[in-house]
Scaffold this motif. Sequence first.
Motif, PDB file in Angstrom:
ATOM      1  N   VAL A  87      -4.408   7.043   0.547  1.00 15.34           N
ATOM      2  CA  VAL A  87      -3.854   5.863  -0.113  1.00 15.34           C
ATOM      3  C   VAL A  87      -3.755   6.118  -1.617  1.00 15.34           C
ATOM      4  O   VAL A  87      -4.731   6.449  -2.264  1.00 15.34           O
ATOM      5  CB  VAL A  87      -4.727   4.616   0.164  1.00 15.34           C
ATOM      6  CG1 VAL A  87      -4.324   3.457  -0.745  1.00 15.34           C
ATOM      7  CG2 VAL A  87      -4.603   4.203   1.629  1.00 15.34           C
ATOM      8  N   VAL A 100      -2.891   0.364  -4.142  1.00 18.11           N
ATOM      9  CA  VAL A 100      -2.862  -0.908  -3.424  1.00 18.11           C
ATOM     10  C   VAL A 100      -2.554  -1.996  -4.449  1.00 18.11           C
ATOM     11  O   VAL A 100      -3.189  -2.048  -5.499  1.00 18.11           O
ATOM     12  CB  VAL A 100      -4.226  -1.213  -2.764  1.00 18.11           C
ATOM     13  CG1 VAL A 100      -4.162  -2.525  -1.986  1.00 18.11           C
ATOM     14  CG2 VAL A 100      -4.664  -0.072  -1.860  1.00 18.11           C
ATOM     15  N   VAL A 156       1.179   5.176   0.402  1.00 18.09           N
ATOM     16  CA  VAL A 156       0.330   6.170   1.079  1.00 18.09           C
ATOM     17  C   VAL A 156       1.068   7.491   1.254  1.00 18.09           C
ATOM     18  O   VAL A 156       2.307   7.529   1.263  1.00 18.09           O
ATOM     19  CB  VAL A 156      -0.106   5.678   2.483  1.00 18.09           C
ATOM     20  CG1 VAL A 156      -0.873   4.382   2.392  1.00 18.09           C
ATOM     21  CG2 VAL A 156       1.091   5.515   3.414  1.00 18.09           C
ATOM     22  N   ILE A 177      -5.220   2.759   8.765  1.00 18.20           N
ATOM     23  CA  ILE A 177      -5.168   1.459   8.101  1.00 18.20           C
ATOM     24  C   ILE A 177      -5.332   0.330   9.116  1.00 18.20           C
ATOM     25  O   ILE A 177      -6.159  -0.564   8.936  1.00 18.20           O
ATOM     26  CB  ILE A 177      -3.858   1.325   7.298  1.00 18.20           C
ATOM     27  CG1 ILE A 177      -3.962   2.253   6.074  1.00 18.20           C
ATOM     28  CG2 ILE A 177      -3.593  -0.113   6.885  1.00 18.20           C
ATOM     29  CD1 ILE A 177      -2.766   2.284   5.184  1.00 18.20           C
ATOM     30  N   VAL A 180       0.862  -1.170   0.000  1.00 15.16           N
ATOM     31  CA  VAL A 180       0.000   0.000   0.000  1.00 15.16           C
ATOM     32  C   VAL A 180       0.904   1.227   0.000  1.00 15.16           C
ATOM     33  O   VAL A 180       1.725   1.399   0.896  1.00 15.16           O
ATOM     34  CB  VAL A 180      -0.889   0.013   1.268  1.00 15.16           C
ATOM     35  CG1 VAL A 180      -1.928   1.117   1.171  1.00 15.16           C
ATOM     36  CG2 VAL A 180      -1.553  -1.339   1.492  1.00 15.16           C
TER      37      VAL A 180
END
Lengths: 172, 632
Positions: free
Chosen positions: A80, A83, A18, A28, A16
């Motif tokens: 974010v 992913v 971010v 998260i 992920v």
Amino acid sequence: MMHIKHEAEERHVLTVTVDNEAGILAKIAGLFTARGYNIDSLTVADITENHSVSRITIVTHGPPSQIDQIHAQLERLVPVHKVVDLTEVGPYVQRELALVKVAGVGEKRVEALRIADVFRAKPVDTTTGSFIFELTGAPDKIDTFVTLMRELGLVEVGRTGIVAMIRGAEEA
Amino acid sequence: MTRRDDCRVGSVSLESAWPAEMLVSGADPPMEAGFLKRPFGGRAPEYEEECVVSEERSGANILVESLVRQGVEFVFGYPGGAVLPIYDALFGDERLRHILVRHEAGAAHAAEGYARSTGKPGVVLVTSGPGATNAVTGIADAFLDSIPLVVITGQVPTALIGSDAFQEADTVGISRHCTKHNYLVKDPADLAATIDEAFQIATTGRPGPVLIDIPKDVQIATAPWTDAPAQRRNRYSPPTLGGADEIAQAIDMIASAKAPVLYTGGGIINSGLRATQLLRELQEKTGAPVTSTLMGLGAFPADHADWLGMLGMHGTYEANLAMNQADLIVCLGARFDDRVTGRLDAFAPNSKKIHVDIDRSSINKTVQVDLPIVGDCASVIEQILEGWGSRKPQDLSAWKARIDGWREKKSLSFPLSKEAIMPQLAIQRLFELTRDKDPVISTEVGQHQMWAAQHFHFFGPNKWLTSGGLGTMGYGLPAAIGAQCGNPDSLVIDIAGDASIQMNIQEMGTATQYRLPVKVFILNNEWMGMVRQWQELTYESRYSNSYSDSLPDFVKLAEAYGWKGIRIENESQLDAGIKAMIEHDGPVIVDCLVAKESNCFPMIPSGASHTEMILYGDTVAGTMDDEAKALV
């Protein structure tokens, strides 16, 4: 009578990317708790020169539909960027670092050193009665090493959790 | 120093300087004495010409200027220690109208009602600690129903954060999972950009509440301010258009369906007026019948021949059977909520499903669909219409004939009573007598809410305000207040129950203060009716704590607040009472005494499928197995 039902589960590795801002880790981690998802391991560090972007590697397990929801719910968070489900996308490399403290004398001490050599574990601290080994590898290699050390005087283990990356020239 | 003491002076003198009748009538309140002496307390319009001169301003002033720049008209709030600098910046500023609520939950719900009825974001301003925690229910409500809110909370000074200071709460932590995004701003230099981004996040993509926590010292400290838009990271850009392949596939699926249903939700309303118009076009082109979730009522006109009524737990027989028997379900801005699907493994078993949603996480969350399309409802419907061309849909006459057969059941019919007013009848009369006024209707939560959804009918969007996802009792009155602020010339009615109305009844004072002519129509059956109904169905009529004992005299209560109170005790008074309510130029409570034991049908009991509806309440008493009892 009623019993709680369980579904078949899979292990997935997610990376992920971010914004490195206050509270993002709590967001998260909290998302996983709030929606009843599992975290097996989580690692995080910033990956840009100006410290503005962090990369989080999460290992989770759950039924396939839940893994898809985790992916979607993570993407829904404003900070974010991206992913990637490495388990889904294709072959990937995963590495974890462990520090393993073993105490013992005599034959056990020699055997610990011999096994460490086989595993390419490096002694980073030593006393006459103990070692701390530094070991990197995939999680199952570390699991095996720790199991072997248990017989030889294992004192404590520290593990980083994995970081992972897709194989090949492309960015995931 | 208590929160309530230290705020009185400012707010009282503010209100006394603004004649109440002017506040929602559109007239600007007069400037109050000392107004011009204030450093940034509101500038004269000619000063606002294109000056991009940077000047130092306090965080509180930057906040107020940013809200003005966002076009905010109303701020729903309640002062307290940690927001005093902001309230001081608001003092005498005629550009923003602050509506002083009586409890912070009321502020959040009022902002929701304003947002839902106008399509603009609602703004909330509350203090730290209890101010913020009281607002959390409304924030969570807005999160589940996708209502755009920007919530400003005061926080203790940065140096005291984490020290368990007076009125300190971890507001960002508490609100983390019931906001779309939240911020703790630690530097006034970040405020303008944060506020601009907050409005963008709240109103675009799937709308939702965004919270900005501002420590008191950040409100006082200064930072450079320019009139130019703040520099902002453009990191939030939700998808709007569907993929071309998916659109083409959707068109083929719709064109070849022999038994299609359009299943619409709140996403159509959130997508704006254009989406409701496009939905009508899509229906005309395809001929498909239309049903809607609770949140989507009004997106499609209820007098249309292909309108099936609401679906789900208390939906119509024809809507639920059509969903069950359809060969294609086109879900537009709805999310297969458990109130809609009933038992999941029996939900629409023989259908293909297309799901259009702007939030990817809504897709395949509970129901697996055949064709997901991530995008904005209006844009995706428009794409479908563009690609539709001169296609002809399948002959749907056999499908429509089956639906007409289900309509014959007249699932919304109810037995009339000579002794008491049936609650359904009261709603029907309320609908008939207000229909020409195109009213805005809010509700509380419970039986009355479902009866309103069934028997009040809507012909356009933004007229129906209800707490769908969170199911918050106490939503209706503050939501009506917010809606009345945004729609000063509309008839706004809160359809309430005797139990729900008491959850935010203190907001009557707010309506009185601002001369908001909201109407509260209470279906009074002296029960928490929906709880009692479930106890009847599931727990062999053991009515544990569901009786509304010690109810106030609602007429006297109305009078105590300066409202008009009307009691309707029998059917002969019903029409006259409703007319008197409409005609009164001010807030009114109608205490409508209805049949005490009525239950809300049709109903799909929890754990049942669409084909297992209970109609007309012929089998109401009983129990359920543990699996069903465990469901919500």
